[in-house]
Motif scaffolding. Structure first.
Motif, PDB file in Angstrom:
ATOM      1  N   GLY A  80       0.823  -1.187   0.000  1.00  0.00           N
ATOM      2  CA  GLY A  80       0.000   0.000   0.000  1.00  0.00           C
ATOM      3  C   GLY A  80       0.869   1.254   0.000  1.00  0.00           C
ATOM      4  O   GLY A  80       2.081   1.196   0.251  1.00  0.00           O
ATOM      5  N   PRO A  81       0.281   2.428  -0.259  1.00  0.00           N
ATOM      6  CA  PRO A  81       1.070   3.666  -0.317  1.00  0.00           C
ATOM      7  C   PRO A  81       1.822   3.971   0.969  1.00  0.00           C
ATOM      8  O   PRO A  81       2.960   4.427   0.933  1.00  0.00           O
ATOM      9  CB  PRO A  81       0.023   4.731  -0.630  1.00  0.00           C
ATOM     10  CG  PRO A  81      -1.107   3.990  -1.263  1.00  0.00           C
ATOM     11  CD  PRO A  81      -1.133   2.649  -0.622  1.00  0.00           C
ATOM     12  N   THR A  82       1.195   3.733   2.127  1.00  0.00           N
ATOM     13  CA  THR A  82       1.848   4.056   3.396  1.00  0.00           C
ATOM     14  C   THR A  82       3.095   3.209   3.599  1.00  0.00           C
ATOM     15  O   THR A  82       4.180   3.722   3.898  1.00  0.00           O
ATOM     16  CB  THR A  82       0.866   3.852   4.560  1.00  0.00           C
ATOM     17  OG1 THR A  82      -0.281   4.687   4.363  1.00  0.00           O
ATOM     18  CG2 THR A  82       1.517   4.196   5.886  1.00  0.00           C
ATOM     19  N   LEU A  83       2.956   1.892   3.449  1.00  0.00           N
ATOM     20  CA  LEU A  83       4.099   1.007   3.647  1.00  0.00           C
ATOM     21  C   LEU A  83       5.143   1.205   2.552  1.00  0.00           C
ATOM     22  O   LEU A  83       6.351   1.147   2.818  1.00  0.00           O
ATOM     23  CB  LEU A  83       3.622  -0.451   3.676  1.00  0.00           C
ATOM     24  CG  LEU A  83       4.692  -1.513   3.968  1.00  0.00           C
ATOM     25  CD1 LEU A  83       5.368  -1.213   5.296  1.00  0.00           C
ATOM     26  CD2 LEU A  83       4.083  -2.905   3.982  1.00  0.00           C
ATOM     27  N   ALA A  84       4.704   1.449   1.331  1.00  0.00           N
ATOM     28  CA  ALA A  84       5.660   1.678   0.240  1.00  0.00           C
ATOM     29  C   ALA A  84       6.479   2.936   0.495  1.00  0.00           C
ATOM     30  O   ALA A  84       7.691   2.965   0.247  1.00  0.00           O
ATOM     31  CB  ALA A  84       4.906   1.777  -1.085  1.00  0.00           C
ATOM     32  N   ALA A  85       5.835   4.007   1.005  1.00  0.00           N
ATOM     33  CA  ALA A  85       6.561   5.233   1.324  1.00  0.00           C
ATOM     34  C   ALA A  85       7.589   4.995   2.416  1.00  0.00           C
ATOM     35  O   ALA A  85       8.721   5.515   2.365  1.00  0.00           O
ATOM     36  CB  ALA A  85       5.582   6.330   1.748  1.00  0.00           C
ATOM     37  N   GLU A  86       7.241   4.178   3.418  1.00  0.00           N
ATOM     38  CA  GLU A  86       8.190   3.862   4.489  1.00  0.00           C
ATOM     39  C   GLU A  86       9.389   3.093   3.949  1.00  0.00           C
ATOM     40  O   GLU A  86      10.543   3.373   4.322  1.00  0.00           O
ATOM     41  CB  GLU A  86       7.484   3.055   5.576  1.00  0.00           C
ATOM     42  CG  GLU A  86       6.419   3.834   6.334  1.00  0.00           C
ATOM     43  CD  GLU A  86       5.679   2.962   7.325  1.00  0.00           C
ATOM     44  OE1 GLU A  86       6.066   1.774   7.471  1.00  0.00           O
ATOM     45  OE2 GLU A  86       4.721   3.449   7.951  1.00  0.00           O
ATOM     46  N   LYS A  87       9.157   2.127   3.082  1.00  0.00           N
ATOM     47  CA  LYS A  87      10.256   1.319   2.546  1.00  0.00           C
ATOM     48  C   LYS A  87      11.135   2.111   1.586  1.00  0.00           C
ATOM     49  O   LYS A  87      12.353   1.904   1.539  1.00  0.00           O
ATOM     50  CB  LYS A  87       9.692   0.074   1.852  1.00  0.00           C
ATOM     51  CG  LYS A  87       9.014  -0.896   2.792  1.00  0.00           C
ATOM     52  CD  LYS A  87       9.961  -1.309   3.903  1.00  0.00           C
ATOM     53  CE  LYS A  87       9.277  -2.218   4.914  1.00  0.00           C
ATOM     54  NZ  LYS A  87      10.173  -2.537   6.055  1.00  0.00           N
ATOM     55  N   LEU A  88      10.543   3.020   0.809  1.00  0.00           N
ATOM     56  CA  LEU A  88      11.352   3.844  -0.080  1.00  0.00           C
ATOM     57  C   LEU A  88      12.289   4.746   0.711  1.00  0.00           C
ATOM     58  O   LEU A  88      13.452   4.946   0.330  1.00  0.00           O
ATOM     59  CB  LEU A  88      10.434   4.690  -0.976  1.00  0.00           C
ATOM     60  CG  LEU A  88       9.692   3.954  -2.094  1.00  0.00           C
ATOM     61  CD1 LEU A  88       8.769   4.921  -2.826  1.00  0.00           C
ATOM     62  CD2 LEU A  88      10.663   3.319  -3.077  1.00  0.00           C
ATOM     63  N   ALA A  89      11.792   5.292   1.825  1.00  0.00           N
ATOM     64  CA  ALA A  89      12.637   6.150   2.656  1.00  0.00           C
ATOM     65  C   ALA A  89      13.679   5.337   3.414  1.00  0.00           C
ATOM     66  O   ALA A  89      14.825   5.772   3.584  1.00  0.00           O
ATOM     67  CB  ALA A  89      11.768   6.950   3.630  1.00  0.00           C
ATOM     68  N   GLU A  90      13.300   4.129   3.858  1.00  0.00           N
ATOM     69  CA  GLU A  90      14.189   3.324   4.685  1.00  0.00           C
ATOM     70  C   GLU A  90      15.286   2.634   3.871  1.00  0.00           C
ATOM     71  O   GLU A  90      16.449   2.588   4.291  1.00  0.00           O
ATOM     72  CB  GLU A  90      13.339   2.280   5.426  1.00  0.00           C
ATOM     73  CG  GLU A  90      14.127   1.287   6.248  1.00  0.00           C
ATOM     74  CD  GLU A  90      13.236   0.210   6.848  1.00  0.00           C
ATOM     75  OE1 GLU A  90      13.755  -0.877   7.139  1.00  0.00           O
ATOM     76  OE2 GLU A  90      12.014   0.463   6.998  1.00  0.00           O
TER      77      GLU A  90
END
Length: 438
Positions: free
Chosen positions: A84-94
């Motif tokens: 999902g967008p929320t988890l994808a945003a976290e993984k892209l930053a991490e």
């Protein structure tokens, strides 16, 4: 044009016709005189379109670089396709040092077809299936927690066993909560009356299915699953409540009809309700049961070596200490000193916990005599309690609190009052002495 721009159009048109002045127009639009002159000039030159924002339809000056957008969508397509967008945003930053807001990423993924909003998603279809062909081929089981006695008695759970082929109620049993021991009692009654079915169909309750946290240890079977495996009965867990809709719909009907029947019969507790159940099952089956497509009954008789007492119990492995002690459920089971117990010292043994509260210690299927000490059992305040057993745990805690409450002395009021009285008396006596000396 926006609503604000349409409002300005009317004011500037009146200004152009000479109906209002510059100051009045500036006050109505909430802008400066200089801006009013600009809007008036644009209106006279271009007409109404001249008042529309020139930035509309143009890319923002603060927009994110197109290369970042392309790289983020490429990584999502490659590694995070089902995120999902929320988890994808976290993984892209991490993991990739690409910092994006989840709403920006949500819009990008939606435009690229990698994410669909709730309104865009198609509802999942649950198509009906045919009933099983034979009686005893598939038995749907479930527990229904409800106020079965309408306040006349405590809330409890009803364990329901219903045949998929015919819709017949095969077993009903009231229990304090949905637990392994309750299902053991209900299963015993079912097996003694009907025999062994081919399979049971249940939900993903931890009684029937090993949870993810416990998969690494053991053989992957719950206590109930281990008993069914020994009886050669399959257990199938449904992925959704719709999949076992027959027992779910039966629960709703039971919460209506059975509740009213027990009200008319004056039943207020589980003992009377369980005695009333056979009569109700006969009425239900005569009203709702259907004949099976195939008349053959697939129930199998119990085998000679099927000991229900040994199968329908909680079996736990423990290690016997060198001094012949087994620790189980905050108790010490001291094994009597004998030749067999000395051979079992330091080895794995099995503790059998029966629904009626009895315990047995077995080593290689041989019972060992023992005596139990330190039988203090209490509810751990920090223990994790299953949702369906919450009512039982809360009832126990409330009873314990009610038992302990009279033992707590109320010392605060009397102590403070006594101390205050003593202080005032001492001060009065001291003042009288000083006055006497003067």
């Amino acid at each position: 044009m926006s609503k604000r721009e349409l409002g300005r159009l009317e004011i500037v048109a009146r200004l152009t016709r000479g109906q209002i002045g510059i100051d009045h127009a500036a006050g109505l639009m909430g802008i400066s005189r200089r801006q009013v002159f600009r809007l008036k000039s644009r209106y006279e030159l271009l007409g109404a379109p001249g008042l529309a924002s020139q930035k509309r339809g143009q890319p923002s000056n603060n927009r994110i670089c197109e290369a970042v957008r392309t790289e983020a969508l490429r990584l999502i397509e490659l590694h995070y396709r089902d995120f999902g967008p929320t988890l994808a945003a976290e993984k892209l930053a991490e993991r990739h040092q690409i910092a994006l807001s989840r709403e920006t990423l949500r819009a990008w993924m939606n435009q690229a077809g990698l994410w669909a909003t709730r309104s865009q998603r198609k509802a999942r279809l649950h198509q009906p299936r045919y009933r099983r062909q034979h009686l005893g081929e598939l038995i749907q089981i479930d527990g229904s927690e409800h106020d079965w006695f309408e306040g006349r008695g405590p809330k409890c759970s009803l364990l329901v066993f219903i045949d998929d082929a015919t819709g017949r109620l095969m077993q009903l049993m009231f229990a304090v909560s949905e637990s392994a021991f309750a299902y053991f009692d209900a299963l015993r009654g079912y097996l003694e009356q009907h025999g062994r079915p081919i399979a049971f169909y249940s939900d993903k309750h931890s009684i029937f299915r090993v949870t993810g946290a416990d998969k690494r240890a053991g053989d992957g079977l719950t206590q109930f699953g281990r008993a069914l495996q020994s009886l050669n009965i399959e257990i199938i867990c449904a992925n959704s409540s719709q999949a076992k809709g027959r027992v779910e719909r039966a629960n709703k009907t039971l919460q209506d009809r059975l509740v009213k029947e027990m009200r008319l019969a004056g039943i207020n507790d589980m003992t009377a309700a369980n005695a009333f159940v056979p009569q109700f099952i006969a009425i239900w089956n005569a009203r709702f049961a259907k004949p099976a497509a195939n008349p053959n009954d697939l129930h199998r008789c119990l085998r000679d070596f099927d000991s229900l007492d040994l199968l329908l119990c909680w079996r736990s492995k423990r290690r016997m200490t060198a001094n012949l002690v087994v620790h189980y459920n905050r108790m010490q089971l001291v094994i009597e000193d004998c030749e067999l117990a000395r051979h079992a010292a330091g080895q794995d043994i099995e503790v059998l916990d029966f629904p009626d509260g009895r315990l047995e210690v077995h080593w290689r299927n041989i019972p060992l005599p023992y005596r139990a000490i330190d039988k203090l059992q209490r509810v751990d305040p920090a223990a994790i309690v299953d949702n369906k057993r919450l009512s039982e745990a809360l009832s126990y805690i409330q009873a314990e609190q009610a038992r302990r409450e009279p033992l707590k002395p109320d010392r605060i009021g009397p102590q403070r009052s006594h101390q205050k009285t003593g202080i005032m008396k001492a001060r009065t006596d001291k003042f009288a002495q000083m006055k006497k000396r003067a």
